[in-house]
Scaffold this motif. Structure first.
Motif, short mmCIF file in Angstrom:
data_model
loop_
_atom_site.label_atom_id
_atom_site.label_comp_id
_atom_site.label_asym_id
_atom_site.label_seq_id
_atom_site.Cartn_x
_atom_site.Cartn_y
_atom_site.Cartn_z
N ILE A 237 0.85 -1.19 0.00
CA ILE A 237 0.00 0.00 0.00
C ILE A 237 0.89 1.24 0.00
CG2 ILE A 237 -1.72 1.33 1.26
CD1 ILE A 237 -2.80 -1.21 2.45
N THR A 238 0.79 2.03 -1.07
CA THR A 238 1.56 3.28 -1.17
C THR A 238 0.62 4.36 -1.70
OG1 THR A 238 2.23 3.00 -3.50
CG2 THR A 238 3.59 1.91 -1.81
N GLY A 239 1.16 5.54 -1.92
CA GLY A 239 0.36 6.62 -2.47
C GLY A 239 -0.13 6.31 -3.88
N LYS A 240 0.51 5.37 -4.56
CA LYS A 240 0.12 5.00 -5.92
C LYS A 240 -0.99 3.95 -5.95
CE LYS A 240 3.57 3.98 -8.62
NZ LYS A 240 4.89 3.42 -9.05
N LEU A 248 -9.25 -3.43 -0.60
CA LEU A 248 -9.12 -4.88 -0.71
C LEU A 248 -7.99 -5.39 0.17
CD1 LEU A 248 -10.26 -7.35 -2.23
CD2 LEU A 248 -8.53 -6.94 -4.00
N ALA A 249 -6.87 -4.68 0.20
CA ALA A 249 -5.72 -5.08 1.02
C ALA A 249 -6.07 -5.07 2.50
CB ALA A 249 -4.53 -4.17 0.75
N PHE A 250 -6.77 -4.02 2.95
CA PHE A 250 -7.18 -3.93 4.36
C PHE A 250 -8.14 -5.07 4.72
CE2 PHE A 250 -6.13 0.76 4.22
CZ PHE A 250 -5.09 0.67 5.14
N ASP A 257 -6.18 -13.37 5.07
CA ASP A 257 -5.70 -13.79 3.75
C ASP A 257 -4.37 -13.11 3.41
OD1 ASP A 257 -7.88 -15.43 3.36
OD2 ASP A 257 -9.08 -13.86 2.40
N VAL A 258 -4.15 -11.94 3.98
CA VAL A 258 -2.87 -11.23 3.89
C VAL A 258 -2.32 -11.10 5.30
CG1 VAL A 258 -1.82 -8.96 3.50
CG2 VAL A 258 -3.30 -9.96 1.75
N SER A 259 -1.06 -11.47 5.48
CA SER A 259 -0.46 -11.40 6.83
C SER A 259 0.60 -10.32 6.95
CB SER A 259 0.15 -12.75 7.20
OG SER A 259 1.13 -13.14 6.26
N VAL A 260 1.04 -9.76 5.80
CA VAL A 260 2.06 -8.71 5.82
C VAL A 260 1.63 -7.55 4.92
CG1 VAL A 260 4.47 -8.10 5.39
CG2 VAL A 260 3.90 -10.41 6.18
N LEU A 267 0.23 4.46 6.18
CA LEU A 267 -0.35 3.91 7.41
C LEU A 267 0.12 4.62 8.67
CD1 LEU A 267 -0.13 0.05 6.74
CD2 LEU A 267 -2.02 1.60 6.28
N ASN A 268 0.87 5.72 8.52
CA ASN A 268 1.43 6.38 9.70
C ASN A 268 0.38 6.88 10.67
OD1 ASN A 268 4.00 5.97 8.81
ND2 ASN A 268 4.52 8.12 8.54
N GLU A 269 -0.68 7.50 10.14
CA GLU A 269 -1.60 8.19 11.03
C GLU A 269 -3.00 7.61 11.01
OE1 GLU A 269 -0.27 12.72 11.56
OE2 GLU A 269 -1.10 12.29 9.61
N GLY A 270 -3.47 7.25 12.21
CA GLY A 270 -4.89 7.05 12.44
C GLY A 270 -5.55 5.80 11.90
N ILE A 271 -4.99 5.20 10.85
CA ILE A 271 -5.65 4.05 10.24
C ILE A 271 -5.72 2.91 11.26
CG2 ILE A 271 -5.59 2.36 8.38
CD1 ILE A 271 -6.21 5.19 7.48
N ASP A 272 -6.91 2.34 11.39
CA ASP A 272 -7.14 1.32 12.41
C ASP A 272 -6.81 -0.06 11.86
OD1 ASP A 272 -7.85 0.06 14.68
OD2 ASP A 272 -9.99 0.49 14.55
N VAL A 273 -5.72 -0.66 12.34
CA VAL A 273 -5.37 -2.03 11.98
C VAL A 273 -5.22 -2.82 13.28
CG1 VAL A 273 -4.37 -1.81 9.68
CG2 VAL A 273 -3.01 -1.12 11.63
#
Length: 349
Positions: A237-240, A248-250, A257-260, A267-273
């Protein structure tokens, strides 16, 4: 936790509300929370190609600045998530041009290097509540943390290139800045880090891992290396990355299904993972705020969980200087130490 406090304020005041956030991903996350927790479905969003101004509107900072004259008299409550952004020259106009009486700022890293947090205090208010990371761990709101500093060296060819850029003309400021930028890039993108990230990921198989980089090319390269043995279990996941592919990645990360997840600064700020357990800081700027935000992605509470942060540093380079700056600030937040003073927090080599 900050979001829950703000939702409580919205519910209590019951006035037209504008929430300002730094990214469109965070804006969408806020919209979901408002719908789910407050059972309020008519939420507007400003940013990412959308312009919906409603009684409760969530806006990206850039869009709030752009439309500030249209917004200034429509809301009674202003909420600034990651409020340290308001100290920036462009974003402070949102507050200066607003007529709102009720203002709330939220941040885990309020102090700014330029001192503009004092400006924030004047226009929004001084801090009214502060709680330490250690207290949040004791209350089981956050998970304990193990911090691991991993060191490595430049290869002989990298060292030759590094030494070439070390010959800085102190009387030419442009050359000095350009040379420092090159020294920083060589240090942060050192080859030893790629194999080390693969090694760390293999050691933590079965856990959900975030890999952070400072440069797009570095993110793309380490992503390819991880795909060699993880296949579709790794996502980039990047700006592109398109809105659809990010979503879909989240979703795949949440389902397992995705572990990395490999990312730059998205993802620096606020995104809830909430399920993330391990972060690998492959490269980081000298800003302590960035390090705090990245570690903050993995300390969400889960019973029995011990979050683990690996911080990769190239010794004998400018990266050691950058690391000292960021570690000093991060240690104040996460109460890290260079001594094993507790079983909960450790500083390892």
């Amino acid at each position: 936790g900050k979001t829950w406090i703000a939702l409580g304020v919205i519910s209590t005041i019951k006035k037209p509300t504008l929430v300002c956030v730094p990214t469109i991903e965070l804006a969408r996350q806020w919209c979901r929370r408002i719908r789910e927790i407050l059972n309020f479905n008519d939420v507007g969003i400003l940013g990412g190609g959308s312009k919906e101004i409603k009684p409760i509107t969530v806006s990206v900072y850039n869009s709030a600045v752009k439309h500030r004259y249209e917004l200034m008299d429509k809301f009674d409550l202003l909420i600034f998530d990651e409020v340290h952004h308001v100290g920036a020259e462009t974003f402070k106009e949102i507050v200066l041009d607003s007529c709102t009486v009720y203002r709330l700022g939220l941040s885990a890293t309020i102090e700014r290097l330029d001192g503009n947090h004092n400006f924030i205090y004047k226009l929004i208010g001084k801090p009214i509540f502060y709680i330490t990371y250690y207290e949040l761990v004791k209350r089981k709101y956050l998970s304990p943390l193990e911090y691991v500093k991993v060191v490595g060296s430049l290869s002989s060819s990298e060292l030759r290139k590094y030494n070439e850029h070390s010959e800085i003309d102190e009387f030419d400021s442009f050359s000095s800045i350009k040379s420092f930028t090159q020294l920083k890039r060589i240090s942060l993108c050192a080859n030893w880090k790629y194999d080390k990230v693969v090694e760390i990921v293999k050691e933590n198989l079965g856990k959900k891992i975030l890999v952070f980089t400072e440069y797009l090319e570095q993110a793309e390269t380490v992503y390819k290396k991880l795909r060699e043995f993880l296949g579709d279990k790794v996502a980039l996941i990047t700006g592109k990355t398109s809105k659809r592919n990010r979503k879909l990645a989240f979703e795949k990360f949440e389902s397992g299904d995705v572990s990395v997840l490999v990312s730059t600064t998205v993802l620096n700020e606020g995104i809830d993972v909430p399920d993330a357990e391990v972060c690998v800081i492959m490269s980081n700027s000298g800003q302590g705020r960035e390090m705090v935000q990245r570690i903050g992605r993995i300390v969400r509470f889960k019973e029995g969980k011990v979050a683990r942060a690996y911080d990769l540093v190239t010794i004998g380079t400018v990266e050691e200087y950058l690391w000292k700056n960021r570690f000093r600030e991060a240690s104040l937040i996460f109460q890290l130490s260079d001594k094993k003073y507790s079983s909960m927090l450790r500083f390892l080599y």
